[in-house]
Enzyme design. Sequence first.
Site, mmCIF file in Angstrom:
data_model
loop_
_atom_site.group_PDB
_atom_site.id
_atom_site.type_symbol
_atom_site.label_atom_id
_atom_site.label_comp_id
_atom_site.label_asym_id
_atom_site.label_seq_id
_atom_site.Cartn_x
_atom_site.Cartn_y
_atom_site.Cartn_z
ATOM 1 N N ASP A 294 0.868 -1.186 0.000
ATOM 2 C CA ASP A 294 0.000 0.000 0.000
ATOM 3 C C ASP A 294 0.897 1.225 0.000
ATOM 4 O O ASP A 294 1.261 1.761 1.051
ATOM 5 C CB ASP A 294 -0.936 -0.014 1.209
ATOM 6 N N ILE A 295 1.281 1.647 -1.209
ATOM 7 C CA ILE A 295 2.288 2.714 -1.332
ATOM 8 C C ILE A 295 1.687 4.007 -1.897
ATOM 9 O O ILE A 295 2.285 5.055 -1.770
ATOM 10 C CB ILE A 295 3.485 2.256 -2.191
ATOM 11 N N LYS A 296 0.518 3.927 -2.537
ATOM 12 C CA LYS A 296 -0.187 5.112 -3.065
ATOM 13 C C LYS A 296 0.753 6.086 -3.770
ATOM 14 O O LYS A 296 0.639 7.298 -3.594
ATOM 15 C CB LYS A 296 -0.962 5.811 -1.944
ATOM 16 N N ARG A 297 1.666 5.578 -4.603
ATOM 17 C CA ARG A 297 2.561 6.456 -5.350
ATOM 18 C C ARG A 297 1.854 7.010 -6.571
ATOM 19 O O ARG A 297 0.830 6.458 -7.025
ATOM 20 C CB ARG A 297 3.825 5.690 -5.779
ATOM 21 N N THR B 53 -0.702 -0.072 -4.621
ATOM 22 C CA THR B 53 -1.746 0.933 -4.806
ATOM 23 C C THR B 53 -1.130 2.180 -5.446
ATOM 24 O O THR B 53 0.027 2.505 -5.203
ATOM 25 C CB THR B 53 -2.406 1.305 -3.468
#
Lengths: 357, 357
Positions: A111-114, A180
């Site tokens: 879950d890195i939301k880059r 993500t």
Amino acid sequence: MDKLVEAIRNFDNPSVVGLDPTVSLLPPQLLEGMEAGIGDFDTVKGQELWVAALNQRFMDFNASIIDAVKDIVPAVKVQIAMYEALGPAGVLTFAQTCRMAHDAGLHVIGDIKRGDIGSTAAAYASHLSGIARPKDETAQPSREAASAGANAAATDAAAVHASHSDREIGSFPWFEDSVTVNPYLGSDGIVPFVDAADEADKDIFVLVRTSNPSSDEFQELMTENGERLYEHVADRVEQWGAESLGTHGFSRVGAVVGATHPQVGAALRARMPHTMFLIPGYGAQGGTASDVAAMFDIHGEGAIVNSSRGIIGAWRKDPACKGPLSIEDSLHLVGMNARRAALDMRAKLNTALNERP
Amino acid sequence: MDKLVEAIRNFDNPSVVGLDPTVSLLPPQLLEGMEAGIGDFDTVKGQELWVAALNQRFMDFNASIIDAVKDIVPAVKVQIAMYEALGPAGVLTFAQTCRMAHDAGLHVIGDIKRGDIGSTAAAYASHLSGIARPKDETAQPSREAASAGANAAATDAAAVHASHSDREIGSFPWFEDSVTVNPYLGSDGIVPFVDAADEADKDIFVLVRTSNPSSDEFQELMTENGERLYEHVADRVEQWGAESLGTHGFSRVGAVVGATHPQVGAALRARMPHTMFLIPGYGAQGGTASDVAAMFDIHGEGAIVNSSRGIIGAWRKDPACKGPLSIEDSLHLVGMNARRAALDMRAKLNTALNERP
């Protein structure tokens, strides 16, 4: 998404455990005595020692949970922010946690939301594709000599990944099976991830409708054509995934849709027939099993529901966890409570799915 | 933003150098022989050795640029994606690069584009606030004994930061003076960064209108009230910053506005009078000095323009960089070319600002 769909089927469990440790989620027995060893916290040295000790505790904590749930859940979601909060050393702990889960046979969602402009998104996409192979076209006189035995085709990264049955190489250094991604920058910021996913046989989940209270500020804005921002994003997600449909009907491009918006989620389920949903917001954030049941397709598939605190923090409601305990006993109780909470969640989700009208 | 405004004034230079190294931006002399030492790239060990060597080259490369420009530019922007592409070891190189720039007296902008739900955003905000102090309220029996000499007020993180003239502590472990943040999740994802910035006397820049070609897909969507998505975000940025106006008229909450949209940038300048702009997209991405001049206020302030490849890759146009050179000579030429490009950029920006109607 084939691998994730199959893992969910194998475990008869559409849920994912969020490995998002914080100091307050660690049992007190794990923290006892830690500060005595760090000296002065108001020095770089003291903070380095504190961080090193805390990283070790995070690893021990995560190990106890992975070991306790690996035969009942298909996947873990590892929130990199909780590790980044400990500085660069924490980021290594994130990767080591992903590796530990990977080695335990779990599907690992980073879950890195880059999200960034094209060339930069391609750099972030290395979370999926791994370390870039030194290229012949860069001026490196010794390249040919060094790789004299290498097949010419091996410079094609896709071929490299395909040729390796040893998953270690394809997973190093991040050991994630999916990540993500944030859509605010548009296709430029997404397509490099889709390409990397294709190349490495992995997946992504694009933020569409997040679970947090203020997510409506921008995501729910109504546009002039009568659709909301998140609906525009949803349509793009289906487009981005159009060329990567798997054998089970879902593309490599999934969507993050919060459990806290059940009606929106049900409408998106109809709007995005080829899109796997990653659903945060269950449990601690307020989403219930019946809230999320409508976000699955008619076969009871197409979604995986995350719980973090509700599972890794389940020990906090167990009276046996209070009082003097050895670190080993404390970690054992963390695992047992996590297992019980995960089994409870599986039962609730499956009951809600079976009871759908 | 007072510190950044003052740094820009001191150098008479509203520009920032982007330290975004990639293999293709390193001179060939730095890469010569590297592969011979790594053995088989198709093993974890080989990739670890390659990454270790590349991280060292990134540090050498960044050091040569920082040393060459530190007396002519006020700030550097360090794009974490380029380092994350090397795995966890690369993230340490990112932090060490920030520290090196910080120690050279430069303002360090961490281009991290993070964004998540509230509790997670708070974890990311440690990029600004540093390592969280072990808290009394967590059940840690030995806490009092371990910190017997500590002043009770020292548990207040703000007091800790204020009491330390040694900036090392307040900057450890990331050494950033400001970070970029993604707005898609709304206020929940931004306010924790604003709070951390307040506490640590630092700043943030929220993505409003990015420089990449597909940024119009969502950012330019027209909403039912006749305003575009980025205008909604722009108005929120002014609100988020309303309580942190500095002595020079700018809040702690800046905006990222791409040089590739000059008319939008000029309109946003009028719309966001208290917002400092970080302007990417100059040079390699197509933005010119006259494009960005309209994004400054009437005093020629309120913006800082980034160039990455145009400065750190300037050596590529220098014939002297071809052919056999020692690593030292090669790095010297990297620095000299970066300095020349940075001086040229400063001259062009100041000329364009002076020639405004």
